[in-house]
Write an enzyme that holds these catalytic residues in place. Structure first.
Site, PDB file in Angstrom:
ATOM      1  CG  ASP A   1       0.522   0.824   4.673  1.00  0.00           C
ATOM      2  OD1 ASP A   1       1.829   0.853   4.789  1.00  0.00           O
ATOM      3  OD2 ASP A   1      -0.203  -0.106   4.709  1.00  0.00           O
TER       4      ASP A   1
ATOM      5  CG  PHE B   1      11.588  -4.188  -2.569  1.00  0.00           C
ATOM      6  CD1 PHE B   1      10.543  -4.998  -2.833  1.00  0.00           C
ATOM      7  CD2 PHE B   1      12.497  -3.749  -3.667  1.00  0.00           C
ATOM      8  CE1 PHE B   1      10.353  -5.313  -4.181  1.00  0.00           C
ATOM      9  CE2 PHE B   1      12.240  -3.868  -4.888  1.00  0.00           C
ATOM     10  CZ  PHE B   1      10.861  -5.020  -5.314  1.00  0.00           C
TER      11      PHE B   1
ATOM     12  CD  GLN C   1      -2.854   1.142   2.412  1.00  0.00           C
ATOM     13  OE1 GLN C   1      -3.386   2.376   2.631  1.00  0.00           O
ATOM     14  NE2 GLN C   1      -3.058   0.280   3.035  1.00  0.00           N
TER      15      GLN C   1
ATOM     16  CD  GLU D   1      -1.709   2.043   8.393  1.00  0.00           C
ATOM     17  OE1 GLU D   1      -1.190   2.282   7.069  1.00  0.00           O
ATOM     18  OE2 GLU D   1      -1.691   2.982   9.392  1.00  0.00           O
TER      19      GLU D   1
ATOM     20  CE  LYS E   1      10.857  -9.092   5.094  1.00  0.00           C
ATOM     21  NZ  LYS E   1      10.438 -10.218   4.445  1.00  0.00           N
ATOM     22  CB  VAL E   2       7.206  -1.494   9.399  1.00  0.00           C
ATOM     23  CG1 VAL E   2       6.124  -0.399   9.536  1.00  0.00           C
ATOM     24  CG2 VAL E   2       8.284  -1.466  10.367  1.00  0.00           C
TER      25      VAL E   2
ATOM     26  N   GLY F   1      -7.769  20.241  19.428  1.00  0.00           N
ATOM     27  CA  GLY F   1      -7.406  21.682  19.422  1.00  0.00           C
ATOM     28  C   GLY F   1      -7.507  22.424  20.383  1.00  0.00           C
ATOM     29  N   GLY F   2      -7.702  23.658  20.425  1.00  0.00           N
ATOM     30  CA  GLY F   2      -7.898  24.784  21.555  1.00  0.00           C
ATOM     31  C   GLY F   2      -9.606  24.530  22.095  1.00  0.00           C
TER      32      GLY F   2
HETATM   33  N1  CAO Z   1      11.883  -9.647  -9.303  1.00  0.00           N
HETATM   34  C1  CAO Z   1      12.910 -10.460  -8.378  1.00  0.00           C
HETATM   35  N2  CAO Z   1      12.605 -10.461  -7.006  1.00  0.00           N
HETATM   36  C2  CAO Z   1      11.596  -9.561  -6.635  1.00  0.00           C
HETATM   37  C3  CAO Z   1      10.889  -8.914  -7.307  1.00  0.00           C
HETATM   38  C4  CAO Z   1      10.881  -8.808  -8.847  1.00  0.00           C
HETATM   39  N3  CAO Z   1      10.319  -8.239  -9.821  1.00  0.00           N
HETATM   40  N4  CAO Z   1       9.955  -8.298  -6.551  1.00  0.00           N
HETATM   41  C5  CAO Z   1      10.303  -8.452  -5.442  1.00  0.00           C
HETATM   42  N5  CAO Z   1      11.233  -9.321  -5.092  1.00  0.00           N
HETATM   43  C6  CAO Z   1      11.907 -10.022  -3.977  1.00  0.00           C
HETATM   44  C7  CAO Z   1      12.560  -8.969  -3.413  1.00  0.00           C
HETATM   45  O1  CAO Z   1      13.851  -8.558  -3.714  1.00  0.00           O
HETATM   46  C8  CAO Z   1      12.765  -9.716  -2.111  1.00  0.00           C
HETATM   47  O2  CAO Z   1      13.811 -10.549  -1.911  1.00  0.00           O
HETATM   48  P1  CAO Z   1      14.703 -11.027  -0.914  1.00  0.00           P
HETATM   49  O3  CAO Z   1      14.247 -10.995   0.265  1.00  0.00           O
HETATM   50  O4  CAO Z   1      15.580 -12.127  -1.578  1.00  0.00           O
HETATM   51  O5  CAO Z   1      15.838  -9.870  -1.139  1.00  0.00           O
HETATM   52  C9  CAO Z   1      11.448 -10.760  -2.196  1.00  0.00           C
HETATM   53  O6  CAO Z   1      11.007 -10.482  -3.197  1.00  0.00           O
HETATM   54  C10 CAO Z   1      10.403 -10.216  -0.733  1.00  0.00           C
HETATM   55  O7  CAO Z   1      10.418  -8.338  -0.672  1.00  0.00           O
HETATM   56  P2  CAO Z   1       9.999  -7.801   0.491  1.00  0.00           P
HETATM   57  O8  CAO Z   1      10.844  -8.614   1.670  1.00  0.00           O
HETATM   58  O9  CAO Z   1      10.112  -6.610   0.463  1.00  0.00           O
HETATM   59  O10 CAO Z   1       8.410  -8.670   0.694  1.00  0.00           O
HETATM   60  P3  CAO Z   1       7.837  -9.201   2.210  1.00  0.00           P
HETATM   61  O11 CAO Z   1       6.328  -9.464   1.598  1.00  0.00           O
HETATM   62  O12 CAO Z   1       8.698 -10.336   2.732  1.00  0.00           O
HETATM   63  O13 CAO Z   1       7.762  -7.729   2.894  1.00  0.00           O
HETATM   64  C11 CAO Z   1       7.028  -5.739   3.654  1.00  0.00           C
HETATM   65  C12 CAO Z   1       6.608  -6.889   2.923  1.00  0.00           C
HETATM   66  C13 CAO Z   1       5.803  -4.622   3.423  1.00  0.00           C
HETATM   67  C14 CAO Z   1       6.707  -5.998   5.139  1.00  0.00           C
HETATM   68  C15 CAO Z   1       8.279  -5.068   3.468  1.00  0.00           C
HETATM   69  O14 CAO Z   1       8.379  -4.867   2.150  1.00  0.00           O
HETATM   70  C16 CAO Z   1       8.763  -3.875   4.115  1.00  0.00           C
HETATM   71  O15 CAO Z   1       8.980  -3.832   5.189  1.00  0.00           O
HETATM   72  N6  CAO Z   1       8.682  -2.761   3.386  1.00  0.00           N
HETATM   73  C17 CAO Z   1       9.049  -1.216   3.861  1.00  0.00           C
HETATM   74  C18 CAO Z   1       7.803  -0.873   4.700  1.00  0.00           C
HETATM   75  C19 CAO Z   1       6.722  -0.781   4.053  1.00  0.00           C
HETATM   76  O16 CAO Z   1       6.367  -0.025   2.950  1.00  0.00           O
HETATM   77  N7  CAO Z   1       5.589  -1.223   4.627  1.00  0.00           N
HETATM   78  C20 CAO Z   1       4.119  -1.039   3.973  1.00  0.00           C
HETATM   79  C21 CAO Z   1       3.620  -2.025   3.391  1.00  0.00           C
HETATM   80  S1  CAO Z   1       1.787  -1.583   3.228  1.00  0.00           S
HETATM   81  O17 CAO Z   1       1.377  -2.247   4.735  1.00  0.00           O
END
Ligand code: CAO
Length: 420
Positions: free
Chosen positions: A167, A96, A16, A138, A135-136, A246-247
């Site tokens: 988000d 990511f 998101q 919302e 990782k985080v 607010g106030g």
């Molecule tokens: N081609 C190849 N690899 C891809 C790709 C593509 N087109 N798109 C994604 N990937 C891979 C990434 O490189 C990653 O690989 P590695 O872990 O081996 O480096 C893997 O897919 C997973 O990516 P991720 O770790 O970002 O995804 P996740 O589902 O495990 O985590 C989230 C999701 C949102 C927790 C994490 O991305 C994050 O903390 N993001 C930053 C904070 C954020 O934006 N949070 C809001 C999310 S909305 O609630």
């Protein structure tokens, strides 16, 4: 002509926060190319599905006006395609997990070498510090950014809000950072890194609570209900239910029908300038000159009694009658509008704040449109792309690969199956 005509975005976002940002840029005319894993795509495509095998509303409502290319950034050929995309785009946006882009081989240094003009914009959960590798999602951001601690009823659990401030809120901030960096690039000719953390974004939106944290060192927060109830304050800003931040003191009060309608309530503010009108409306004209009620300071310890009396009046009217009566007298109030009521509100459709979009596999659905209106950059909300819908046209037209080269790229498995 739209404001961001000619700006091309390499959209490496998912879920998101990042997609909110790139959608805002797309609505103002940027060419947003969403890069998705072949055959998989953004995880939200299949989350919370309401119709089998159809892109979810979660996905469609966050990815309007974008093009989708399937591309494996970990495949050698895919990496070469990605490098070509880096060279032909102005901004790379990603959210990511920390380090994922580096692991793919696309460090800031490498990107800057490939395209010194490129702006690299990232959302992470936390900024530099003890939690930078986490990782985080919302609700974690709402908790870590001070919102949950200050939301909810006094003495009850911390609460997350229905607004996606971590988000969508951070996505908005990142869009502001990107546009600012594009403006600076006009002078320097160079890109830069733009970073926004969700904790920072939420805390920024909670500034009135940081204000109150400091006021607390100089005495109780007299506009909080807790003060009127004689409950002592602790060392941290407490949860204050529906007290106004607010106030001007405010509360949510019942309206006619509240027993059966969960949204039959109004927010009522006893603004100082409107006090005399409030007294007249609720049938308490004597309060206008009574020294116990006539000034804001005199009213502070009596807010519970005052709002209970106002509520006796609001309970005799619907929330819309309260709105009509009070607005005519410059008394600021607001009905609690449900999602059902908002979805049907014609004026929001007229301004494009809510839009109806048609989708080839889903049919018609509602979405929020661009909340910021530019008089010279009209927004037409277009449906979200199907997975890989534009892979061929991006390879051929944007990256200018020949048909033979495209055949080789497809054979490597870097971009998934050709779509018919
Ligand atoms: N081609 C190849 N690899 C891809 C790709 C593509 N087109 N798109 C994604 N990937 C891979 C990434 O490189 C990653 O690989 P590695 O872990 O081996 O480096 C893997 O897919 C997973 O990516 P991720 O770790 O970002 O995804 P996740 O589902 O495990 O985590 C989230 C999701 C949102 C927790 C994490 O991305 C994050 O903390 N993001 C930053 C904070 C954020 O934006 N949070 C809001 C999310 S909305 O609630």
């Amino acid at each position: 002509m739209t404001a961001l005509d000619g700006i091309r975005i390499l959209d490496f976002t998912h879920v998101q926060s990042g997609p909110t940002c790139t959608q805002l840029l797309a609505w103002f005319g940027a060419d947003v190319i969403k890069v998705e894993r072949p055959g998989v795509g953004d995880a939200t495509r299949s989350q919370l599905r309401d119709i089998p095998d159809v892109d979810s509303l979660y996905f469609t409502m966050l990815n309007h006006n974008k093009r989708s290319i399937e591309l494996n950034g970990k495949n050698e050929t895919g990496k070469a395609v990605l490098e070509r995309l880096v060279k032909s785009c102005d901004v790379l946006v990603e959210n990511f997990a920390p380090g994922a882009l580096d692991r793919m081989g696309f460090t800031w240094e490498h990107i800057h070498e490939l395209n010194p003009r490129m702006i690299v914009a990232s959302i992470k959960g936390f900024g530099p510090g003890p939690y930078e590798d986490c990782k985080v999602y919302e609700n974690i951001a709402q908790c870590a950014g001070g919102s949950a601690s200050t939301t909810g009823m006094f003495g009850d659990l911390p609460m997350v809000t229905g607004s996606q401030i971590g988000d969508s809120g951070t996505g908005l901030l990142l869009a502001y950072g990107i546009v600012t960096a594009l403006f600076q690039r006009e002078q320097t000719g160079l890109g830069q890194k733009v970073s926004a953390s969700m904790q920072d974004g939420v805390l920024n939106l909670c500034r009135v609570k940081l204000r109150d944290q400091q006021r607390l060192q100089h005495g109780p927060l007299e506009e909080y209900s807790q003060f009127g109830e004689g409950i002592p304050f602790g060392s941290a800003v407490p949860r204050a239910g529906n007290d106004s931040g607010g106030g001007q003191p405010g509360r949510i009060l019942k309206c006619k029908g509240w027993e059966s309608d969960p949204d039959s309530y109004t927010y009522f503010i006893t603004q100082a300038a409107a006090w005399k009108n409030v007294c007249d409306v609720i049938g308490k004209p004597e309060w206008k000159d009574d020294p116990d009620y006539a000034t804001p300071n005199a009213r502070l310890p009596r807010l519970q009694e005052i709002f209970a009396t106002i509520e006796q009046w609001t309970m005799t009217k619907t929330k819309f009658e309260v709105m009509d009566i009070c607005n005519a007298l410059d008394i600021p109030i607001g009905p609690i509008l449900s999602m059902e009521e908002l979805a049907e509100e014609q004026s929001l459709r007229d301004t494009g704040t809510i839009v109806e979009v048609d989708h080839p596999t889903r049919g018609k659905y509602l979405s929020v449109g661009q909340p910021v209106k530019l008089s010279a950059s009209p927004v037409e909300v277009k449906r979200s792309p199907l997975l890989g819908e534009h892979t061929q046209e991006i390879l051929a037209e944007v990256l200018e690969y020949s048909p033979d080269e495209i055949a080789d790229i497809r054979a490597s498995g870097a971009v998934g199956e050709a779509k018919t």
